[in-house]
Design a protein around this motif. Structure first.
Motif, PDB file in Angstrom:
ATOM      1  N   GLY A  86       0.822  -1.211   0.000  1.00 62.02           N
ATOM      2  CA  GLY A  86       0.000   0.000   0.000  1.00 62.02           C
ATOM      3  C   GLY A  86       0.859   1.265   0.000  1.00 62.02           C
ATOM      4  N   GLN A  87       2.013   1.190   0.651  1.00 60.26           N
ATOM      5  CA  GLN A  87       2.916   2.350   0.709  1.00 60.26           C
ATOM      6  C   GLN A  87       3.511   2.649  -0.666  1.00 60.26           C
ATOM      7  OE1 GLN A  87       5.605   1.139   3.816  1.00 60.26           O
ATOM      8  NE2 GLN A  87       4.082   1.449   5.426  1.00 60.26           N
ATOM      9  N   VAL A  88       3.758   1.582  -1.440  1.00 66.62           N
ATOM     10  CA  VAL A  88       4.238   1.770  -2.814  1.00 66.62           C
ATOM     11  C   VAL A  88       3.169   2.540  -3.597  1.00 66.62           C
ATOM     12  CG1 VAL A  88       4.775   0.549  -4.976  1.00 66.62           C
ATOM     13  CG2 VAL A  88       5.739  -0.275  -2.816  1.00 66.62           C
ATOM     14  N   LYS A  89       1.916   2.142  -3.404  1.00 69.48           N
ATOM     15  CA  LYS A  89       0.798   2.817  -4.100  1.00 69.48           C
ATOM     16  C   LYS A  89       0.691   4.280  -3.653  1.00 69.48           C
ATOM     17  CE  LYS A  89      -1.409  -0.735  -6.254  1.00 69.48           C
ATOM     18  NZ  LYS A  89      -0.065  -1.252  -6.646  1.00 69.48           N
ATOM     19  N   ARG A  90       0.898   4.523  -2.359  1.00 66.78           N
ATOM     20  CA  ARG A  90       0.831   5.910  -1.863  1.00 66.78           C
ATOM     21  C   ARG A  90       1.897   6.778  -2.505  1.00 66.78           C
ATOM     22  NH1 ARG A  90       0.435   4.084   3.810  1.00 66.78           N
ATOM     23  NH2 ARG A  90      -1.775   3.721   4.153  1.00 66.78           N
ATOM     24  N   LEU A  91       3.083   6.199  -2.685  1.00 63.13           N
ATOM     25  CA  LEU A  91       4.162   6.977  -3.325  1.00 63.13           C
ATOM     26  C   LEU A  91       3.795   7.257  -4.778  1.00 63.13           C
ATOM     27  CD1 LEU A  91       7.254   5.244  -1.700  1.00 63.13           C
ATOM     28  CD2 LEU A  91       6.557   7.616  -1.390  1.00 63.13           C
ATOM     29  N   GLU A  92       3.151   6.281  -5.428  1.00 58.41           N
ATOM     30  CA  GLU A  92       2.720   6.510  -6.816  1.00 58.41           C
ATOM     31  C   GLU A  92       1.690   7.646  -6.856  1.00 58.41           C
ATOM     32  OE1 GLU A  92       1.714   2.462  -7.826  1.00 58.41           O
ATOM     33  OE2 GLU A  92       3.819   1.995  -8.292  1.00 58.41           O
ATOM     34  N   ALA A  93       0.844   7.696  -5.817  1.00 58.76           N
ATOM     35  CA  ALA A  93      -0.129   8.797  -5.730  1.00 58.76           C
ATOM     36  C   ALA A  93       0.590  10.136  -5.554  1.00 58.76           C
ATOM     37  CB  ALA A  93      -1.091   8.553  -4.582  1.00 58.76           C
ATOM     38  N   CYS A  94       1.705  10.126  -4.808  1.00 57.59           N
ATOM     39  CA  CYS A  94       2.497  11.357  -4.625  1.00 57.59           C
ATOM     40  C   CYS A  94       3.066  11.835  -5.959  1.00 57.59           C
ATOM     41  CB  CYS A  94       3.664  11.121  -3.665  1.00 57.59           C
ATOM     42  SG  CYS A  94       3.185  11.054  -1.946  1.00 57.59           S
ATOM     43  N   PHE A  95       3.665  10.915  -6.705  1.00 52.84           N
ATOM     44  CA  PHE A  95       4.224  11.296  -8.012  1.00 52.84           C
ATOM     45  C   PHE A  95       3.120  11.869  -8.904  1.00 52.84           C
ATOM     46  CE2 PHE A  95       7.602   8.149  -6.860  1.00 52.84           C
ATOM     47  CZ  PHE A  95       8.698   8.981  -7.037  1.00 52.84           C
ATOM     48  N   LYS A  96       1.950  11.236  -8.836  1.00 49.86           N
ATOM     49  CA  LYS A  96       0.821  11.681  -9.658  1.00 49.86           C
ATOM     50  C   LYS A  96       0.409  13.098  -9.250  1.00 49.86           C
ATOM     51  CE  LYS A  96      -3.350   9.915 -11.676  1.00 49.86           C
ATOM     52  NZ  LYS A  96      -4.606   9.248 -11.407  1.00 49.86           N
ATOM     53  N   ALA A  97       0.328  13.333  -7.950  1.00 53.55           N
ATOM     54  CA  ALA A  97      -0.058  14.658  -7.452  1.00 53.55           C
ATOM     55  C   ALA A  97       0.943  15.727  -7.906  1.00 53.55           C
ATOM     56  CB  ALA A  97      -0.165  14.639  -5.933  1.00 53.55           C
ATOM     57  N   ILE A 158       6.123  22.320   3.882  1.00 57.94           N
ATOM     58  CA  ILE A 158       6.658  23.648   3.532  1.00 57.94           C
ATOM     59  C   ILE A 158       6.418  23.966   2.047  1.00 57.94           C
ATOM     60  CG2 ILE A 158       9.082  23.068   3.014  1.00 57.94           C
ATOM     61  CD1 ILE A 158       9.839  25.438   4.778  1.00 57.94           C
ATOM     62  N   LEU A 159       6.366  22.915   1.228  1.00 60.89           N
ATOM     63  CA  LEU A 159       6.123  23.120  -0.209  1.00 60.89           C
ATOM     64  C   LEU A 159       4.622  23.223  -0.522  1.00 60.89           C
ATOM     65  CD1 LEU A 159       8.751  20.555  -1.571  1.00 60.89           C
ATOM     66  CD2 LEU A 159       8.881  23.039  -1.862  1.00 60.89           C
ATOM     67  N   LYS A 160       3.808  23.069   0.520  1.00 59.70           N
ATOM     68  CA  LYS A 160       2.346  23.115   0.406  1.00 59.70           C
ATOM     69  C   LYS A 160       1.806  22.059  -0.566  1.00 59.70           C
ATOM     70  CE  LYS A 160       1.499  27.787   2.023  1.00 59.70           C
ATOM     71  NZ  LYS A 160       2.830  28.061   2.567  1.00 59.70           N
ATOM     72  N   GLU A 161       2.412  20.877  -0.526  1.00 63.42           N
ATOM     73  CA  GLU A 161       1.933  19.742  -1.326  1.00 63.42           C
ATOM     74  C   GLU A 161       1.020  18.914  -0.418  1.00 63.42           C
ATOM     75  OE1 GLU A 161       2.299  19.405  -4.429  1.00 63.42           O
ATOM     76  OE2 GLU A 161       4.047  20.609  -4.951  1.00 63.42           O
ATOM     77  N   LYS A 162      -0.231  19.389  -0.305  1.00 63.12           N
ATOM     78  CA  LYS A 162      -1.148  18.790   0.672  1.00 63.12           C
ATOM     79  C   LYS A 162      -1.463  17.334   0.393  1.00 63.12           C
ATOM     80  CE  LYS A 162      -3.398  22.851   2.477  1.00 63.12           C
ATOM     81  NZ  LYS A 162      -4.462  23.799   2.239  1.00 63.12           N
ATOM     82  N   ASP A 163      -1.665  16.988  -0.877  1.00 61.04           N
ATOM     83  CA  ASP A 163      -2.001  15.586  -1.205  1.00 61.04           C
ATOM     84  C   ASP A 163      -0.856  14.654  -0.831  1.00 61.04           C
ATOM     85  OD1 ASP A 163      -4.444  16.392  -2.123  1.00 61.04           O
ATOM     86  OD2 ASP A 163      -3.799  16.551  -4.232  1.00 61.04           O
ATOM     87  N   CYS A 164       0.355  15.094  -1.157  1.00 57.68           N
ATOM     88  CA  CYS A 164       1.535  14.290  -0.806  1.00 57.68           C
ATOM     89  C   CYS A 164       1.641  14.163   0.709  1.00 57.68           C
ATOM     90  CB  CYS A 164       2.818  14.937  -1.326  1.00 57.68           C
ATOM     91  SG  CYS A 164       3.007  14.865  -3.094  1.00 57.68           S
ATOM     92  N   LEU A 165       1.446  15.271   1.401  1.00 55.70           N
ATOM     93  CA  LEU A 165       1.589  15.275   2.857  1.00 55.70           C
ATOM     94  C   LEU A 165       0.669  14.237   3.501  1.00 55.70           C
ATOM     95  CD1 LEU A 165       2.806  16.533   5.423  1.00 55.70           C
ATOM     96  CD2 LEU A 165       0.998  18.246   5.367  1.00 55.70           C
ATOM     97  N   LYS A 166      -0.557  14.174   3.002  1.00 52.92           N
ATOM     98  CA  LYS A 166      -1.534  13.219   3.541  1.00 52.92           C
ATOM     99  C   LYS A 166      -1.016  11.781   3.371  1.00 52.92           C
ATOM    100  CE  LYS A 166      -5.626  11.992   1.979  1.00 52.92           C
ATOM    101  NZ  LYS A 166      -6.412  12.133   0.813  1.00 52.92           N
ATOM    102  N   GLU A 167      -0.539  11.485   2.184  1.00 49.54           N
ATOM    103  CA  GLU A 167      -0.037  10.122   1.892  1.00 49.54           C
ATOM    104  C   GLU A 167       1.187   9.803   2.762  1.00 49.54           C
ATOM    105  OE1 GLU A 167      -1.685   8.255  -0.159  1.00 49.54           O
ATOM    106  OE2 GLU A 167      -2.859   9.728  -1.284  1.00 49.54           O
ATOM    107  N   LEU A 168       2.095  10.763   2.856  1.00 48.82           N
ATOM    108  CA  LEU A 168       3.346  10.526   3.596  1.00 48.82           C
ATOM    109  C   LEU A 168       3.085  10.326   5.088  1.00 48.82           C
ATOM    110  CD1 LEU A 168       5.522  13.169   1.716  1.00 48.82           C
ATOM    111  CD2 LEU A 168       5.713  10.681   1.506  1.00 48.82           C
TER     112      LEU A 168
END
Ligand code: FE
Ligand code: FE
Ligand code: FE
Length: 197
Positions: A86-97, A158-168
């Motif tokens: 699932g964490q691999v998928k979350r990282l893929e979601a980060c790249f997508k975001a 700090i970069l205001k990447e909210k979608d990534c932040l949620k996944e991370l």
């Protein structure tokens, strides 16, 4: 009585110690052509690194599971394997975001930690001692992941990447609870058994 050589060596040590940090290294590490220019680049590099690491863990965890004996430890590894997928998928979601291609870049640290884990298994017989070794190796992995996700979450904030932040943050929570569970298994089930082998 002190010999001349001893006196000279003591003087050398004194001189070494009095050098400033700045004077101890001759030059800065030269940057590669594709070096990160800003925090966004560094963030992306970090995501690529941990993407490689998580994928390597998906491959390595079944081997640890096979080598473990204690049912609670086997179960914990099984659960964490599913979480890791699932964490691999979350990282893929980060790249997508970030509108970036999901790309893995070899994480030398995770490779080293996995090599060390393999070494521990070779140096122990199956049973409580190998289990204790597997827990030690796994906790080093979890600590590396906790440090990595903690840093990446701070960058995302700090970069205001909210979608990534949620996944991370979701992954960071899983890594922390996996580490806590491993400590608990070691304390209550394993280390004392390993001691009396
Ligand atoms: Fe992970
Ligand atoms: Fe790394
Ligand atoms: Fe993990």
């Amino acid at each position: 009585m002190e010999t001349k050589a001893k006196k000279a060596s003591a003087k050398r040590v004194k001189n070494e110690n009095s050098k400033t940090v700045a004077s101890q290294t001759s030059r800065k590490t030269p940057a590669k052509k594709d070096a990160a220019k800003d925090l966004s680049d560094l963030f992306e590099d970090g995501l690529k690194d941990i993407y490689w690491a998580e994928k390597a863990l998906v491959k390595a965890l079944p081997k640890m599971h096979k080598n473990a004996t204690e049912p609670k430890l086997k179960k914990a590894i099984e659960t964490h394997l599913e979480e890791t997928k699932g964490q691999v998928k979350r990282l893929e979601a980060c790249f997508k975001a970030l509108k970036k291609k999901a790309e893995a870049k070899k994480c030398d640290a995770m490779q080293g930690l996995l090599d060390e884990g393999k070494g521990i298994m070779e140096e122990t017989k199956p049973g409580p001692v190998r289990d204790a070794g597997i827990i030690a190796a796994s906790q080093k992995v979890e600590h590396y992941e906790i440090a990595t996700y903690g840093t990446l979450a701070a960058y995302a904030k700090i970069l205001k990447e909210k979608d990534c932040l949620k996944e991370l943050l979701a992954t960071l929570k899983e890594e922390k609870s996996c580490n806590d569970l491993l400590s608990k298994i070691a304390d209550t089930n394993l280390n004392s058994k390993a001691m009396t082998q």
